[in-house]
Design an enzyme around this catalytic site. Structure first.
Site, short mmCIF file in Angstrom:
data_model
loop_
_atom_site.label_atom_id
_atom_site.label_comp_id
_atom_site.label_asym_id
_atom_site.label_seq_id
_atom_site.Cartn_x
_atom_site.Cartn_y
_atom_site.Cartn_z
N HIS A 121 0.81 -0.94 0.37
CA HIS A 121 -0.08 0.27 0.61
C HIS A 121 1.06 1.30 -0.21
O HIS A 121 0.47 2.64 0.63
CB HIS A 121 -0.81 0.09 1.77
CG HIS A 121 -1.70 -0.92 1.02
ND1 HIS A 121 -2.66 -1.71 0.16
CD2 HIS A 121 -2.38 -2.11 1.79
CE1 HIS A 121 -3.61 -2.00 0.18
NE2 HIS A 121 -3.50 -2.74 1.30
N ASP A 158 -2.81 -10.56 -2.76
CA ASP A 158 -3.19 -10.31 -1.33
C ASP A 158 -4.67 -9.25 -1.49
O ASP A 158 -4.78 -8.96 -2.71
CB ASP A 158 -2.27 -8.93 -1.39
CG ASP A 158 -3.13 -8.41 0.11
OD1 ASP A 158 -1.98 -8.82 1.56
OD2 ASP A 158 -3.82 -7.76 0.57
N HIS A 160 -6.22 -7.31 -0.95
CA HIS A 160 -6.40 -5.56 -1.37
C HIS A 160 -5.63 -5.28 -2.84
O HIS A 160 -4.30 -6.05 -2.43
CB HIS A 160 -5.76 -5.37 0.19
CG HIS A 160 -6.65 -5.47 1.42
ND1 HIS A 160 -5.96 -6.08 2.55
CD2 HIS A 160 -7.98 -5.13 1.49
CE1 HIS A 160 -6.65 -6.73 3.43
NE2 HIS A 160 -7.75 -5.75 3.41
N ASP A 245 -4.16 -12.80 3.48
CA ASP A 245 -5.42 -12.48 3.57
C ASP A 245 -7.15 -12.87 2.94
O ASP A 245 -8.16 -12.25 2.81
CB ASP A 245 -5.71 -10.64 3.93
CG ASP A 245 -4.74 -10.15 3.01
OD1 ASP A 245 -4.79 -10.08 1.37
OD2 ASP A 245 -4.72 -8.81 2.86
ZN LIG Z 1 -4.16 -7.23 2.18
#
Ligand SMILES: [Zn+2]
Length: 335
Positions: A121, A158, A160, A245
């Site tokens: 991120h 991931d 996200h 995740d």
């Molecule tokens: Zn994540």
């Protein structure tokens, strides 16, 4: 196979925060239990060269993070700093460089950097989403600048969106960035229509999967979108942003991937690397917040890298997979 293990990482910690030191320890324990840890060496972190660091991150971010040394602080509501976090962030990035370089040089056939704090991120100028420095982007840049790589592909599994990695390489055609992620979900980027800027159009590829996408969605995306895109690009090496995740047990997201299926995705990528990249593939840890689901997914992924079997004792999701992902995968396949 080589690993990077982040010594002292337990000093990057905030009580009650989901990004815990136990995540890495659970992965290491499961790798150990399944005979995938002790046979393989652990590398020391490389120092991140200034030229690499400053190509990826703005000076003001580096200075801000460095100013937290010994003090700690807070970046935003999600992202914390302890007095040791700056040192550990540099080590996490340096570990990713070390593993990527060893695999590039073919000193090892595969690698996994248990980088913590995570990285995907972190944008050029902003630490966010538990991430301080963008470990995978720094590793890719190191391969380009220091190892003679011409084309690097980053596959971000991931749950996200890897917004930081996307931002960093959005206008560069030496890096293909592919992300599968739950949509909608934090950080709110990663639409199909985000494809890169003019000169690098098509070098970013997003697969925003709806909640309740599971093993079939991911397997289809791999076969119909990811592997064909990689074949078109012709990378010298694959780097996997390995967030776990995606596991159906994870508390922060709602896709339903099993650990065993995660291993299958990584095996597919490793086989691609064997056929087209001289076997060059390395994984770099990102998120994953259920300790058992994360550990099982990580061990399955390492087994996938090595072409070994992993007994997924957690099994598949108890919830039924939705079919809403088909439209997204079809659209992405039409790229
Ligand atoms: Zn994540």
């Amino acid at each position: 196979m080589v690993y990077f293990y982040p010594r002292g990482h337990e000093l990057h910690v905030l009580p009650g925060h989901p990004e815990t030191p136990e995540r890495v320890e659970a992965i290491r324990a499961e790798l150990d239990r399944t005979g995938l840890w002790t046979p393989f060496p652990q590398l020391e972190a490389l120092e991140v060269p200034d030229k690499v660091l400053h190509r990826i991150h703005q000076s003001y971010l580096v200075e801000f993070l460095a100013s937290s040394a010994g003090l700690g602080g807070r970046v935003d509501a999600d992202t914390y700093l302890t007095g040791e976090s700056w040192e550990l962030a540099q080590q996490a990035a340096g570990g990713a460089l070390s593993v990527a370089a060893a695999v590039w040089q073919r000193a090892a056939v595969r690698g996994f950097s248990l980088s913590r704090p995570p990285g995907h991120h972190a944008t050029p100028g902003q630490a966010m989403g538990f991430c301080l420095l963008n470990n995978v982007a720094l590793a890719a840049e190191y391969l380009l600048q220091n190892e003679g790589a011409k084309r690097v592909a980053i596959i971000d599994l991931d749950v996200h969106h890897g917004n930081g990695t996307q931002d960093i390489f959005y206008d560069r055609d030496e890096v293909l960035f592919i992300s599968t992620h739950q949509w909608p979900l934090y950080p709110g980027t990663g639409r199909l229509s985000e494809r890169g800027t003019a000169g690098a159009h098509g070098f970013t590829l997003n697969l925003p999967l709806p909640p309740l996408s599971g093993d079939l969605a991911y397997g289809t995306a791999m076969q119909e979108v990811i592997l064909p895109a990689l074949a078109d690009f012709g990378p010298d090496m694959l780097l996997v942003s390995a967030g776990f995740d995606t596991h159906w047990r994870d508390p922060l997201a709602n896709v339903l991937l099993s650990a065993g299926a995660y291993g299958g995705l990584v095996r597919d990528l490793a086989e691609f690397a064997d056929s087209y990249c001289q076997g060059r593939i390395a994984m770099i840890l990102e998120g994953g917040y259920d300790l058992e689901g994360g550990a099982a997914s990580a061990a399955a992924a390492v087994a996938g890298l090595l072409g070994k079997e992993y007994d997924d004792y957690l099994g598949g999701s108890p919830w039924e997979e939705s079919w809403d992902w088909q439209r997204v995968v079809d659209q992405a396949a039409d790229r």
